[in-house]
Design a protein around this motif. Sequence first.
Motif, mmCIF file in Angstrom:
data_model
loop_
_atom_site.group_PDB
_atom_site.id
_atom_site.type_symbol
_atom_site.label_atom_id
_atom_site.label_comp_id
_atom_site.label_asym_id
_atom_site.label_seq_id
_atom_site.Cartn_x
_atom_site.Cartn_y
_atom_site.Cartn_z
ATOM 1 N N ASP A 8 -3.031 2.611 15.913
ATOM 2 C CA ASP A 8 -3.773 2.812 17.077
ATOM 3 C C ASP A 8 -5.200 2.713 16.834
ATOM 4 O O ASP A 8 -5.509 2.538 15.692
ATOM 5 C CB ASP A 8 -3.554 4.428 17.589
ATOM 6 C CG ASP A 8 -4.012 5.347 16.780
ATOM 7 O OD1 ASP A 8 -4.827 5.045 16.019
ATOM 8 O OD2 ASP A 8 -3.274 6.532 16.753
ATOM 9 N N GLU A 9 -6.259 2.757 17.863
ATOM 10 C CA GLU A 9 -7.610 2.397 17.716
ATOM 11 C C GLU A 9 -8.177 3.391 16.878
ATOM 12 O O GLU A 9 -8.922 2.531 15.635
ATOM 13 C CB GLU A 9 -8.344 2.258 18.955
ATOM 14 C CG GLU A 9 -9.486 1.540 18.995
ATOM 15 C CD GLU A 9 -10.297 0.872 20.030
ATOM 16 O OE1 GLU A 9 -11.408 1.050 20.249
ATOM 17 O OE2 GLU A 9 -9.661 1.015 21.147
ATOM 18 N N ALA A 10 -7.889 4.589 16.833
ATOM 19 C CA ALA A 10 -8.637 5.339 16.124
ATOM 20 C C ALA A 10 -8.426 5.152 14.541
ATOM 21 O O ALA A 10 -9.137 5.264 13.735
ATOM 22 C CB ALA A 10 -8.358 6.983 16.496
ATOM 23 N N HIS A 11 -7.188 5.154 14.151
ATOM 24 C CA HIS A 11 -6.931 4.801 12.835
ATOM 25 C C HIS A 11 -7.452 3.589 12.539
ATOM 26 O O HIS A 11 -7.633 3.286 11.037
ATOM 27 C CB HIS A 11 -5.490 5.022 12.750
ATOM 28 C CG HIS A 11 -4.945 6.288 12.605
ATOM 29 N ND1 HIS A 11 -4.525 6.996 13.920
ATOM 30 C CD2 HIS A 11 -4.698 7.509 11.720
ATOM 31 C CE1 HIS A 11 -4.137 8.436 13.629
ATOM 32 N NE2 HIS A 11 -4.404 8.845 12.644
ATOM 33 N N ALA A 12 -7.150 2.686 13.193
ATOM 34 C CA ALA A 12 -7.813 1.078 13.129
ATOM 35 C C ALA A 12 -9.215 1.139 12.561
ATOM 36 O O ALA A 12 -9.661 0.659 11.624
ATOM 37 C CB ALA A 12 -7.514 0.287 13.917
ATOM 38 N N ARG A 13 -10.071 1.915 13.130
ATOM 39 C CA ARG A 13 -11.449 1.978 12.915
ATOM 40 C C ARG A 13 -11.671 2.741 11.692
ATOM 41 O O ARG A 13 -12.740 2.507 10.998
ATOM 42 C CB ARG A 13 -12.268 2.804 14.241
ATOM 43 C CG ARG A 13 -12.041 1.982 15.400
ATOM 44 C CD ARG A 13 -12.928 2.735 16.635
ATOM 45 N NE ARG A 13 -13.193 1.837 17.602
ATOM 46 C CZ ARG A 13 -14.385 1.065 17.750
ATOM 47 N NH1 ARG A 13 -15.085 1.230 16.897
ATOM 48 N NH2 ARG A 13 -14.394 0.643 18.642
ATOM 49 N N GLU A 14 -11.009 3.819 11.450
ATOM 50 C CA GLU A 14 -11.104 4.572 10.043
ATOM 51 C C GLU A 14 -10.729 3.696 8.976
ATOM 52 O O GLU A 14 -11.475 3.378 8.059
ATOM 53 C CB GLU A 14 -10.072 5.748 10.213
ATOM 54 C CG GLU A 14 -10.141 6.677 8.841
ATOM 55 C CD GLU A 14 -9.543 7.749 8.856
ATOM 56 O OE1 GLU A 14 -9.440 8.461 7.735
ATOM 57 O OE2 GLU A 14 -9.016 8.345 10.092
ATOM 58 N N ILE A 15 -9.591 2.853 9.214
ATOM 59 C CA ILE A 15 -9.139 1.952 7.960
ATOM 60 C C ILE A 15 -10.262 0.812 7.699
ATOM 61 O O ILE A 15 -10.562 0.479 6.635
ATOM 62 C CB ILE A 15 -7.709 1.370 8.288
ATOM 63 C CG1 ILE A 15 -7.035 2.365 8.069
ATOM 64 C CG2 ILE A 15 -7.390 0.217 7.416
ATOM 65 C CD1 ILE A 15 -5.257 2.079 8.720
ATOM 66 N N ALA A 16 -10.528 0.255 8.923
ATOM 67 C CA ALA A 16 -11.794 -0.764 8.769
ATOM 68 C C ALA A 16 -13.137 -0.253 8.036
ATOM 69 O O ALA A 16 -13.947 -1.004 7.483
ATOM 70 C CB ALA A 16 -12.328 -1.217 10.168
ATOM 71 N N LEU A 40 -4.626 -4.037 15.289
ATOM 72 C CA LEU A 40 -3.959 -3.457 16.583
ATOM 73 C C LEU A 40 -3.206 -4.523 17.199
ATOM 74 O O LEU A 40 -2.605 -4.429 18.187
ATOM 75 C CB LEU A 40 -5.028 -3.216 17.514
ATOM 76 C CG LEU A 40 -5.761 -1.895 17.389
ATOM 77 C CD1 LEU A 40 -6.724 -1.725 18.431
ATOM 78 C CD2 LEU A 40 -4.863 -0.870 17.238
ATOM 79 N N ASN A 41 -2.851 -5.559 16.376
ATOM 80 C CA ASN A 41 -1.729 -6.744 16.932
ATOM 81 C C ASN A 41 -0.088 -6.448 16.798
ATOM 82 O O ASN A 41 0.378 -7.342 17.281
ATOM 83 C CB ASN A 41 -2.057 -8.142 16.058
ATOM 84 C CG ASN A 41 -1.281 -7.637 14.628
ATOM 85 O OD1 ASN A 41 -0.461 -6.931 14.328
ATOM 86 N ND2 ASN A 41 -1.662 -8.781 13.755
ATOM 87 N N GLY A 42 0.359 -5.206 16.667
ATOM 88 C CA GLY A 42 1.535 -4.825 16.904
ATOM 89 C C GLY A 42 2.319 -4.987 15.551
ATOM 90 O O GLY A 42 3.575 -4.217 15.571
#
Length: 158
Positions: A8-16, A40-42
Motif C-alpha cells: 500500500d502507499e504508506a508502506h511503499a513510502r516507508e520502504i522508499a 504499487l504496481n501490484g
Amino acid sequence: MIRISQMDEAHAREIALWRYPGIYEQYSFQFTKETIGHLLNGSYFFVEDDEDGLIGLFCFGPSARIPVLDEAATYTPDALDIGLGLRPDLCGKGIGTSFLQIAMEVGQKLLSPPRYRLSVAAFNLRAISVYRRCGFVTQKVEQNIISGQSYYIMVCEQ
C-alpha cells in the motif's frame, strides 16, 4: 505474528526511504513518485511482525528481474521470478532464509510455479549464501545492461 499484505502507499513510502550501507547501497530506493508507483504496481507485498513492524518486501514477476541484453532467453516462462529485500538494519541478522521461505510460500499459494528464479548481484555473497541454503543453484551469469554489474540468475525447483 507475521502479516503479509499487498503493498500500500504508506508502506511503499516507508520502504522508499530505506538506505543500505556500503556495497549494498545500490539496493536503496529513491524517494520519488516513480518509485512509489513501481512499488504499487501490484507485484509487491510487504511483511510486518508484531515486534519489529515492517521488516521487508518481496515481489513476483518482471519487477524482480534485471535489464539484460536478451530478456526472452534469460527470463523464460518456466519459472516465477522472485525479488526480496529486508529492512537495512535487519540484513545480516540470520533471518534471510526464513524470509525467503515465507515469500516462496506466498508465491506457491498465489501462483503455484514449477520453480522460482531470482537475480542477485555477484558481489552479494551474503544473499547468495541464503539462496543456496534454500535450494537455489546458479543457472547462468548475466550482465545488467544499465549498471554493467554481473548477476547470478539462480533457480530453485519446487
